[in-house]
Design an enzyme around this catalytic site. Structure first.
Site, PDB file in Angstrom:
ATOM      1  N   GLY A   1      14.071  -7.115  35.468  1.00 23.23           N
ATOM      2  CA  GLY A   1      15.314  -6.506  35.953  1.00 23.23           C
ATOM      3  C   GLY A   1      16.316  -6.396  34.812  1.00 23.23           C
TER       4      GLY A   1
ATOM      5  N   GLY B   1      -7.568  -0.844   8.330  1.00 24.13           N
ATOM      6  CA  GLY B   1      -6.180  -1.150   8.697  1.00 24.13           C
ATOM      7  C   GLY B   1      -5.865  -0.797  10.136  1.00 24.13           C
TER       8      GLY B   1
ATOM      9  CG  LEU C   1      -1.559   7.543   1.592  1.00 23.31           C
ATOM     10  CD1 LEU C   1      -2.405   7.924   0.378  1.00 23.31           C
ATOM     11  CD2 LEU C   1      -2.492   7.305   2.795  1.00 23.31           C
TER      12      LEU C   1
ATOM     13  CD  GLU D   1      -2.274   0.411   8.727  1.00 16.44           C
ATOM     14  OE1 GLU D   1      -3.500   0.463   8.802  1.00 16.44           O
ATOM     15  OE2 GLU D   1      -1.633  -0.614   8.426  1.00 16.44           O
TER      16      GLU D   1
ATOM     17  CB  ILE E   1       6.343   1.190   0.557  1.00 19.38           C
ATOM     18  CG1 ILE E   1       5.998   2.613   0.111  1.00 19.38           C
ATOM     19  CG2 ILE E   1       5.339   0.160   0.033  1.00 19.38           C
ATOM     20  CD1 ILE E   1       4.774   3.246   0.776  1.00 19.38           C
TER      21      ILE E   1
ATOM     22  CG  PHE F   1      -1.747   1.107   1.536  1.00 21.26           C
ATOM     23  CD1 PHE F   1      -3.024   1.172   0.990  1.00 21.26           C
ATOM     24  CD2 PHE F   1      -1.334   2.144   2.382  1.00 21.26           C
ATOM     25  CE1 PHE F   1      -3.874   2.244   1.281  1.00 21.26           C
ATOM     26  CE2 PHE F   1      -2.176   3.209   2.674  1.00 21.26           C
ATOM     27  CZ  PHE F   1      -3.453   3.256   2.120  1.00 21.26           C
TER      28      PHE F   1
ATOM     29  CB  SER G   1      -0.040  13.510   9.407  1.00 21.71           C
ATOM     30  OG  SER G   1       0.802  12.839  10.308  1.00 21.71           O
TER      31      SER G   1
HETATM   32  C1  LIG Z   1       7.631   0.870   9.914  1.00 24.34           C
HETATM   33  C2  LIG Z   1       6.725   1.743   9.107  1.00 24.34           C
HETATM   34  C3  LIG Z   1       5.938   1.175   8.109  1.00 24.34           C
HETATM   35  C4  LIG Z   1       5.109   1.980   7.328  1.00 24.34           C
HETATM   36  N1  LIG Z   1       4.384   1.417   6.311  1.00 24.34           N
HETATM   37  C5  LIG Z   1       3.701   2.213   5.451  1.00 24.34           C
HETATM   38  C6  LIG Z   1       3.070   1.655   4.270  1.00 24.34           C
HETATM   39  O1  LIG Z   1       3.100   0.437   4.042  1.00 24.34           O
HETATM   40  N2  LIG Z   1       2.456   2.504   3.411  1.00 24.34           N
HETATM   41  C7  LIG Z   1       2.404   3.849   3.617  1.00 24.34           C
HETATM   42  O2  LIG Z   1       1.824   4.545   2.790  1.00 24.34           O
HETATM   43  N3  LIG Z   1       2.984   4.407   4.723  1.00 24.34           N
HETATM   44  C8  LIG Z   1       3.632   3.620   5.629  1.00 24.34           C
HETATM   45  N4  LIG Z   1       4.243   4.169   6.736  1.00 24.34           N
HETATM   46  C9  LIG Z   1       4.205   5.612   6.925  1.00 24.34           C
HETATM   47  C10 LIG Z   1       3.371   6.060   8.125  1.00 24.34           C
HETATM   48  O3  LIG Z   1       2.012   5.850   7.885  1.00 24.34           O
HETATM   49  C11 LIG Z   1       3.720   7.530   8.406  1.00 24.34           C
HETATM   50  O4  LIG Z   1       5.039   7.528   8.939  1.00 24.34           O
HETATM   51  C12 LIG Z   1       2.756   8.192   9.357  1.00 24.34           C
HETATM   52  O5  LIG Z   1       1.498   8.345   8.756  1.00 24.34           O
HETATM   53  C13 LIG Z   1       3.265   9.572   9.823  1.00 24.34           C
HETATM   54  O6  LIG Z   1       3.704  10.330   8.742  1.00 24.34           O
HETATM   55  P1  LIG Z   1       5.157  11.031   8.816  1.00 24.34           P
HETATM   56  O7  LIG Z   1       6.122   9.984   9.225  1.00 24.34           O
HETATM   57  O8  LIG Z   1       5.395  11.741   7.537  1.00 24.34           O
HETATM   58  O9  LIG Z   1       5.045  12.068  10.007  1.00 24.34           O
HETATM   59  P2  LIG Z   1       4.457  13.560   9.930  1.00 24.34           P
HETATM   60  O10 LIG Z   1       3.110  13.562   9.306  1.00 24.34           O
HETATM   61  O11 LIG Z   1       5.496  14.455   9.371  1.00 24.34           O
HETATM   62  O12 LIG Z   1       4.284  13.863  11.473  1.00 24.34           O
HETATM   63  C14 LIG Z   1       5.350  14.265  12.330  1.00 24.34           C
HETATM   64  C15 LIG Z   1       4.767  14.596  13.698  1.00 24.34           C
HETATM   65  O13 LIG Z   1       3.835  15.688  13.580  1.00 24.34           O
HETATM   66  C16 LIG Z   1       2.571  15.320  14.089  1.00 24.34           C
HETATM   67  N5  LIG Z   1       1.501  15.976  13.323  1.00 24.34           N
HETATM   68  C17 LIG Z   1       1.373  16.050  11.973  1.00 24.34           C
HETATM   69  N6  LIG Z   1       0.266  16.724  11.661  1.00 24.34           N
HETATM   70  C18 LIG Z   1      -0.322  17.087  12.823  1.00 24.34           C
HETATM   71  C19 LIG Z   1      -1.514  17.812  13.172  1.00 24.34           C
HETATM   72  N7  LIG Z   1      -2.327  18.306  12.246  1.00 24.34           N
HETATM   73  N8  LIG Z   1      -1.783  17.991  14.483  1.00 24.34           N
HETATM   74  C20 LIG Z   1      -0.965  17.489  15.449  1.00 24.34           C
HETATM   75  N9  LIG Z   1       0.144  16.789  15.190  1.00 24.34           N
HETATM   76  C21 LIG Z   1       0.473  16.603  13.895  1.00 24.34           C
HETATM   77  C22 LIG Z   1       2.523  13.785  13.945  1.00 24.34           C
HETATM   78  O14 LIG Z   1       1.567  13.216  14.804  1.00 24.34           O
HETATM   79  C23 LIG Z   1       3.949  13.426  14.291  1.00 24.34           C
HETATM   80  O15 LIG Z   1       4.108  13.420  15.689  1.00 24.34           O
HETATM   81  C24 LIG Z   1       5.044   3.377   7.564  1.00 24.34           C
HETATM   82  C25 LIG Z   1       5.815   3.933   8.593  1.00 24.34           C
HETATM   83  C26 LIG Z   1       6.645   3.141   9.345  1.00 24.34           C
HETATM   84  C27 LIG Z   1       7.497   3.783  10.409  1.00 24.34           C
END
Ligand SMILES: Cc1cc2nc3c(=O)[nH]c(=O)nc-3n(C[C@H](O)[C@H](O)[C@H](O)COP(=O)(O)OP(=O)(O)OC[C@H]3O[C@@H](n4cnc5c(N)ncnc54)[C@H](O)[C@@H]3O)c2cc1C
Length: 401
Positions: free
Chosen positions: A352, A255, A138, A376, A170, A136, A145
């Site tokens: 411990g 999911g 995205l 997710e 991904i 998937f 986010s």
């Molecule tokens: C091991 C792993 C597997 C993954 N697998 C997939 C996958 O298969 N497919 C896929 O598409 N993605 C995948 N992801 C991506 C994952 O879904 C994103 O990392 C996640 O959605 C957060 O996006 P970001 O890392 O860009 O953080 P950001 O969106 O940059 O966020 C950074 C920080 O800001 C905060 N934040 C952002 N916007 C707001 C708001 N409006 N209000 C308050 N706080 C906010 C967030 O909560 C976070 O603390 C994976 C990630 C990991 C680590």
């Protein structure tokens, strides 16, 4: 409850019983996971090798695409049965559970829900048999986010579309045979014109970065995915053109229940390990389980774990009834992942100094469970979804509860 609908409509009956079929599916996968996945989990964690043998066992047991109706080769199991399986697999091997989750919830479910009859007949059977694994796509380097801000573009050409862009993080990257890719198909950002495409791994122009080095889930390969002018035929467009965000958001709802179940499963494994150790380890002349301070750690964890489990089962039940439950699902994911990240490190303390050693699985549970608060949808995003529903109901005067 969420969405401003009545409590009765949202299934607020008090029947907590699992069906006979759900109980027997859970017993069977628990046996498989304890026998096959748990003994190998530490080795996969150490080597980072993709656990194809576990994926094959899931396929042989009929767990891949288990909710798919029999006419497309699936077992037609309930969504709750799948969630019970997620919990059991995560309890044994969190890596295998995320591969299972992405394949079933983030790849197969959207084909089932948004695919045409022709697409279901064509794509689902090999995914259910495990001949093809799904992913998937995205997230992008500059949109996580805020997924709708993606920059990957799809331009219409004769017979289909050409995709250009980059996807990040991904799961199953490079290992999967099929990629559900979201790409922008319009220029107006307000319209969020995004379309979903089913892209096979052997498409010219599709390539992958190396697996990211991660703190946990080391053997679930997470990679960059590069799309360099990848041609996708029109019959691989999933759902309606320009309405791909609907596909993405509905898919993530399902999911997230799986990720919440993953958090519950890992926390259960940590509790089991800590409780067993507390009975064996003696200090001050008796098992540490007889010291009140240790009992309180275990008791608080057991109570919060039970609360999380029932929130997750309820969210799964609503999802399985076809009731839109974004808010209940967000609550379940927020609570379960927070609970697990509070209690699993506490469970480690019961061991411990031994908890800090790789001889015990506890340090792996602490590392693996962290990401349940992130992927997710982060915990902050879950709070946004919960607050949105709460404010809407308050505005409508139907009560915040
Ligand atoms: C091991 C792993 C597997 C993954 N697998 C997939 C996958 O298969 N497919 C896929 O598409 N993605 C995948 N992801 C991506 C994952 O879904 C994103 O990392 C996640 O959605 C957060 O996006 P970001 O890392 O860009 O953080 P950001 O969106 O940059 O966020 C950074 C920080 O800001 C905060 N934040 C952002 N916007 C707001 C708001 N409006 N209000 C308050 N706080 C906010 C967030 O909560 C976070 O603390 C994976 C990630 C990991 C680590």
């Amino acid at each position: 409850m969420g969405g401003g609908t009545g409590r009765e409509e949202r299934g607020e009956s008090m029947d907590f019983a699992l069906s006979e079929e759900e109980r027997s599916i859970r017993a069977a996968i628990r046996d498989l996971a304890e026998r096959e996945f748990a003994p190998r989990a530490a080795e996969y964690d150490r080597t980072g090798e993709f656990p194809w043998d576990n994926v094959r066992l899931l396929a042989e047991g009929g767990y891949l695409g288990m909710t798919v109706p029999p006419r497309y080769g699936g077992a037609g199991a309930s969504f709750l049965a799948f969630i019970l399986c997620m919990e059991e697999v995560a309890r044994a091997c969190a890596v295998t559970s995320v591969i299972f989750e992405v394949h079933n919830s983030l790849h197969i479910e959207p084909i089932l829900r948004f695919g045409s009859e022709e697409q279901r007949e064509r794509f689902l059977p090999p995914l259910v048999r495990g001949e093809r694994l799904g992913a998937f796509c995205l997230t992008e380097p500059s949109s996580g986010s805020d997924a709708a801000a993606m920059e990957t573009r799809a331009v219409e050409v004769a017979g289909g579309f050409r995709l250009r862009g980059q996807k990040s993080f991904i799961t199953n990257g490079g290992q999967a045979h099929e990629y559900l890719v979201f790409a922008r198909t319009g220029d107006d950002p307000g319209r969020r014109a995004v379309t979903a495409f089913l892209v096979p791994r052997d498409s010219p122009g599709l390539s992958f970065g190396p697996p990211e080095a991660k703190m946990g889930l080391t053997a679930s390969h997470t990679t960059q995915v590069y799309l360099d002018d990848v041609f996708v035929p029109a019959d691989r467009l999933l759902g309606e053109r320009d309405h791909g965000m609907r596909v993405a958001l509905a898919t993530l709802d399902a999911g997230r229940v799986g990720i919440a179940a993953q958090a519950v499963g890992i926390a259960q494994a940590a509790l089991d390990t800590a409780a067993r150790y507390a009975l064996e380890r003696r200090q001050f002349g008796r098992p540490i389980a007889e010291h009140e301070g240790v009992q309180w750690i275990l008791a608080e964890m057991a109570a919060d774990l039970e609360a999380a489990r029932w929130l997750v089962y309820r969210a799964a039940w609503l999802q399985g009834q076809g009731i839109r439950a974004t808010e209940e699902i967000a609550k379940a994911k927020l609570f379960a992942s927070t609970m697990a990240n509070v209690h699993v490190p506490r469970a480690l303390r019961v061991l411990g100094g031994y908890g800090f050693l790789k001889d015990h699985p506890m340090e792996r549970y602490v590392r693996d469970v962290k990401v349940t608060e992130i992927y997710e949808g982060t915990s902050e995003v879950m709070k946004m979804l919960i607050a949105r529903g709460l404010m809407e109901r308050t505005r409508q005067g139907t009560g915040a509860g």
